[in-house]
Structures are given as structure tokens and as C-alpha cells.
Design a protein around this motif. Sequence first.
Motif, short mmCIF file in Angstrom:
data_model
loop_
_atom_site.label_atom_id
_atom_site.label_comp_id
_atom_site.label_asym_id
_atom_site.label_seq_id
_atom_site.Cartn_x
_atom_site.Cartn_y
_atom_site.Cartn_z
N THR A 96 0.88 4.04 -3.07
CA THR A 96 0.55 5.46 -2.87
C THR A 96 1.72 6.37 -3.20
O THR A 96 1.53 7.48 -3.69
N GLN B 212 -6.06 2.43 4.55
CA GLN B 212 -6.28 3.87 4.47
C GLN B 212 -6.81 4.41 5.79
O GLN B 212 -6.40 5.49 6.25
N SER C 21 -7.41 -2.30 1.15
CA SER C 21 -6.98 -0.92 0.90
C SER C 21 -7.73 0.07 1.77
O SER C 21 -7.16 1.02 2.30
N TYR D 165 0.83 -1.21 0.00
CA TYR D 165 0.00 0.00 0.00
C TYR D 165 0.86 1.26 0.00
O TYR D 165 0.57 2.23 -0.70
#
Length: 573
Positions: A233, A254, A250, A229
Motif C-alpha cells: 500500500t 484491509q 488482503s 500489505y
Amino acid sequence: MPPSEGADASSAPKEDAKPSPSSPPSLDAVRLRKQPPPEGRESLWRRRSAIFSFWAVVLCLGLPVWWKTTAIYRADLPLQDMTDWAEGKICKPVFPLRIAVEAPLPPQDAHHLLRTTQHALDDLNEFSAHHLRLMLADPPAPANASQQVVVDGTRNTSDDEDIALSIRLIPVETGATPRSHLQPYSPTLDVYYTPNQIPPPSSTGSPLATFIAHELHKIFAEEQAQLAYLLSTASGGHSSKMKSLSPETSAELQRQSTRALKYAPTYHLTFSLFTPTSTPSAWDIESALRQYVAPLLDSFSAISNFTVDTQVQLYATFSPSIRQPEYDEALKAWTLRKEDLSGFINAAEWPLSPSIGKGPTVNFVLYVPDKTQSPLLVKESGANSWLIPQWGGVAILNPTAPGKDAIVSASLTKEALGPAMHTFSNQLISLLGLPQMPSSLPLRISTLARVRAASLIFSASSTLGALAQVYQKLPSIPVPDSVAKSVDLALAHLQLACDRLREGRFQGALELARIAEGEAEKAFFERSMVGQVYFPDEHKVAVYLPLLGPVAVPLVMAALKELKSGLSALRGR
């Protein structure tokens, strides 16, 4: 012979007649009277020399002095290297984890087991940037280091901190096998097996090797997800080594990233006791922190440092922006609505400083309600604590509970503070971004170190890229040599941090990445440079025009007049 008196007057010579005052002057006479006398060559050159001398002083002396005194110094920066780091062209983070295996087996059987397990582990791995490297420990190991034998038979000496996990193969005769047990306070996985489960040298696979590979894949599954992740990003989802994540995973990552605090080398922890009455007025917070919180802070010492202070606030009322607690007959308790929790902290009256010192402040509030409004719970969940993302946590210690006597007196003991301290510890773990899995705390902390090292590398690279854009788009801002020095240090430490990641020395990579991020921030927020960003060219015109306008207009007009006169003289020839 003189003319006679009677001669005709018309034959006599006429004298110059003067016009009478009453008669108008002719046009030629007016023009002759208005024109100045012709200018001599000497006076002409004198006037032109004076004009030329003024312009010479302005151009040869005034303009260089003005240019020198108002010139903006801009140190040279390695813009291309800074841009390449920001675009991820120089460093592709990889995470090779060393797994030490202690196998009480003959060398040939141990090497074959490791090769078989490594093949099974590689087949399960879908994230090429994160891979596990199995090594055979060579017991007995020295006190400060352990010699390892790599799968291909070569020896390698590595520090203990470079070993991500140790696997101990323990032969047993009873119980279901193979089975495993992960130590909660040690990065050690115990694998129990029976001697007949050791694969023979001629086999290409075995249930024991497959079992160990699946256990390792499960242990580091959340770490792989977090790193994937982070890479997605940071690279905008274009990394060739990126692992595909499900939408649910995800979304959860987040949520965790928005809840956790931004990384800092030092955090300041503030533990506050608030009560709407005069009791409790004291608490044994030092003993409680020493017993419940200090061991956790020591575990995080390799990642960040912590400072702690405490305070007590009496007669602390609720914030007027929220509704007062309501009594719930079903719960037999006073309740707060979930939508009011965000305004529970009375920031206007409660002495909670948002920042103390260099590091961010993490606030932990212990609220003891009045006995007339106790027990106090959250209506929707029945909980007595909640987390405030990127700020801290709140816990309610009720003086009375159903079926119990009063547990709060004028002073809170260490035992009474125990549940609240456990709650604050869990909240601190969430705020620091510690993963939820696996169950071993040292493994989770080492995972956090790797994630923090990668995030600091990306953060420092992004800051350098932003500085390069500012340098190119705003040529009017000064760039001192200190900025260039900080940029050079940041680039050097970034390269070293990336090299440490490739070598699997994650603690060293974290330290270097921390320095690189600090130097990049120092360069970007240079005071002398930031102050000029908001000084546009229109302000310079407003400053110079009133000063130079009265001087420049006569010089320019005189030069234009002489130029026109010279051109007219050339045309007349």
C-alpha cells in the motif's frame, strides 16, 4: 502739399479698420485667441523635473520599501530529499529478526543443526524483506544481555530486546517428537526432541531442522502478511520485495486496518457506565481496571502510553434515531437489530468527549438496561457487545439472565465487572491493531512494534513529500525557519530509523520514527504557513487597487503625455 478737401476719398490712406460687432470673427482669429502662449524652455524643464521627481520617489523609495515590507520569507527546504523519501528511493525497509537457539549439544552438532535449519527456513521464505536469522545462544547469559554466536561462528553481543524469539531445545525420551510449545506470556518456543533426531555432520537435512523451520514460518506468517500489505500500500504495489497475498488475506488486512485507530504516542481511555434508571449508581471500576486492564496496558507501554478516566451517567436514554428494543420469544430476551447498533450511542445527550488532550480518545461504554428490558441482546448474533471501528466498544451488562438472580445492585462489584473488562480488553487489542496470531502475547506486541515503526516511516515520508509539493505549487505562502528545522530533524530521524530497522533494533526504530512523524506533521501544519494557503492573488488586487489607483493614474498619464510631446518634438526636427 496737403491734399485738397475735394480730392477723391479713395486716394487718401486708409486706417486699420476694426470689424464691426455684428460681423463674425475669422477662423484664424479664433485659433490665435485659443492657443496658449508659447512655453518657455525653463518652464518646460521645471514641469518635467517635477514629474521625474515623483517617479524617482516611487521607483527608488516607495517600491523598495513596499517590496521589503511585503516580501514573503521562504526558508530553503531540501525538496529533492523530501521527494525521494516520499517516493521510497532512500529507504527500503527490511526486517531481520534474530532467533536465539539454546541447544544442549556439542558446538559442532549445534552449528550444523542451525545451518540446516537456516537453509530450510530460507527455502520457505517468500518475502525477502522479512527474514529470520538463527543464532546460537551461549549459556549462561548475563542478566542484562546475552552473548550470541552467529551461524558462521562469529560472536555478537546483543540486547535482549533485539531477540525476537528464543528457541529452547529440550531432549525427551517419551511422547511424540519433534513437538513444540509456544509460551503464551514469553517470547519462547520450546522444542522437544529425542537425541537420535540430531542430524549428523555429514547430512544436508533432517526432520528436526525441517520441523523447526516450519514452526518458525507458521509463527511469523501473519507478521509477514501485515508487513507485505503495508509495503504494497505504501509503494503502490511496485516493491520488488513484496510478498504476493491472496484476495482473502488482503481483504482481511484491509478490514483490520480500517478498524484500528491511527497510531499515537498516547491514547486516552474513557470507561463510562450508562443506565436508564437510578441504579447502579456506583461501580468498583478502579479495582477492576487494576486487575483486568492494567497488565495489558503495561504490555503496550513500549509502543504507546495510556491515560484513563471514568464516569457514571444515570437516566441515560436510548438515541431517538433507533428503534426501541423488541422482545424475542425464541431468545427469551429483548433484542436490538444489527442496523441500529451504529446509532446506539446517544451522542446528543451522553457526555462522551471525542478528544481529551493530545492523544485520541478511546471510549468504552458499559450499558446496564432496565430490569424490565433485560436481558438485552443483539438479535442477529445473540451477543451482548460490539466494536465501533476507530471509536471504541460497547458492552451490555444485563441485570438478570435466564435462570439467574439479579446480579446488579446499587453498586457494581469488581467480580460483576469482570466479563465486561475482558470484553473491553479484547476490543482495545483490536482497536490498537494487534495481530491475532501467534498465541504468544509478547510476540504479537513485538510484531505490532515492527508494523508501527514501518507505518510511521511511510507516514512521515508521505507528509514530507506533500510539504514539498505545497512548497513548489504555492510560491506565495511563507515558510519560516521553524519549518526548515522540523524538516531537517524529520529527515535525520527517518534515516536513523531506517538504519535501526536494517540492524534489527526495532524498538529504537519505533522511537526514532515516532519523532520523525511528529516533526513532519509539525512542519506541514505550521500555523503561519497554513493561514496563507487560502489567500489568493485576487485578494491582493482588491486590497491594493483602491489605494494605489488614485495615485498611479495621474503619474502614468503625465508620463505618457510628456513622452508623446517629446516624440512629437523629435519628429518636427
